[in-house]
Design an enzyme around this catalytic site. Structure first.
Site, PDB file in Angstrom:
ATOM      1  N   ALA A  78       0.642  -1.120   0.020  1.00  0.00           N
ATOM      2  CA  ALA A  78      -0.038   0.029   0.203  1.00  0.00           C
ATOM      3  C   ALA A  78       0.835   1.254   0.060  1.00  0.00           C
ATOM      4  CB  ALA A  78      -0.697  -0.010   1.159  1.00  0.00           C
ATOM      5  N   ASP A  79       0.340   2.246  -0.523  1.00  0.00           N
ATOM      6  CA  ASP A  79       0.997   3.729  -0.430  1.00  0.00           C
ATOM      7  C   ASP A  79      -0.231   4.700  -0.297  1.00  0.00           C
ATOM      8  OD1 ASP A  79       3.653   4.645  -0.935  1.00  0.00           O
ATOM      9  OD2 ASP A  79       2.281   6.285  -1.756  1.00  0.00           O
TER      10      ASP A  79
END
EC number: 3.6.1.9
Length: 208
Positions: A78-79
């Site tokens: 995830a970012d």
């Protein structure tokens, strides 16, 4: 053929680990993927969040496949990107970063985008993008200075941690709260469940 239930988290973020644990999911391995997070020229915040989550997942997946004892499993990355309009705010590393971010967010709305990327044991890649709108109250200089002195902002996108002291800055939040913390739980668990990961397995043996 049964799908292995091994989960590798391609992030060293304590917040993401805690959020997964909150949902009853314990990563089998934490494998941070170091990628260049510099936005491309004219790149939209939404595109940046999706690109970086994909890059992290693919890098971790490739790293795992190169190991001698490699066994296929799920790779999750995830970012999170904080933006005012198209302006992407940095992950604050210095006092000036934090103060500048808070000054920009003061009294106005911003958006938090999280890209989630899942690579299945069979190598299939799935992505989701989650957007949350957040409005901050107007922050007087002394309040910004006090928050900066707390050090809570270090390494945080946009220079704040909503689950901490900065929760008192929020006038309005529309969308996923856990997205702002760093990992949108509803979308993440739905993505995992949709690919056969037994999200609720630990719930069956949980004790109050």
């Amino acid at each position: 053929m049964s799908i292995l239930q091994k989960l590798v988290l391609a992030s060293g973020s304590p917040r993401r680990i805690e959020l997964l644990q909150q949902a009853g999911i314990e990563p089998d391995r934490v494998l941070p993927a170091d990628v260049d997070e510099t936005p491309l020229r004219a790149e939209h915040p939404r595109s940046l969040a999706k690109r970086l989550s994909k890059d992290k997942a693919e890098k971790a997946f490739a790293s795992l496949k190169s190991e001698d004892d490699y066994a296929p499993g799920f790779v999750l990355a995830a970012d999170t990107v904080v933006a005012v309009g198209r302006r992407i705010l940095p992950k604050a590393e210095t006092i000036d970063d934090a103060a500048n971010c808070l000054g920009l967010l003061s009294g106005r709305s911003h958006r938090v985008y999280s890209g989630i990327c899942l690579i299945t044991p069979g190598g299939k890649l799935r992505q989701k993008l989650v957007e949350t709108r957040v409005r901050f109250k107007r922050l007087p200089r002394e309040e910004i200075d006090a928050y900066v002195a707390s050090g809570e902002w270090r390494g945080k996108a946009g220079g704040y941690a909503v689950q901490g002291l900065a929760g008192s800055f929020v006038v309005k939040l529309v969308g996923s709260y856990t997205n702002v913390v760093g990992l949108p739980l509803y979308e993440t668990t739905a993505l995992l469940a949709g690919e056969g990961f037994k999200v609720h397995a630990s719930w069956l043996t949980a004790r109050p």
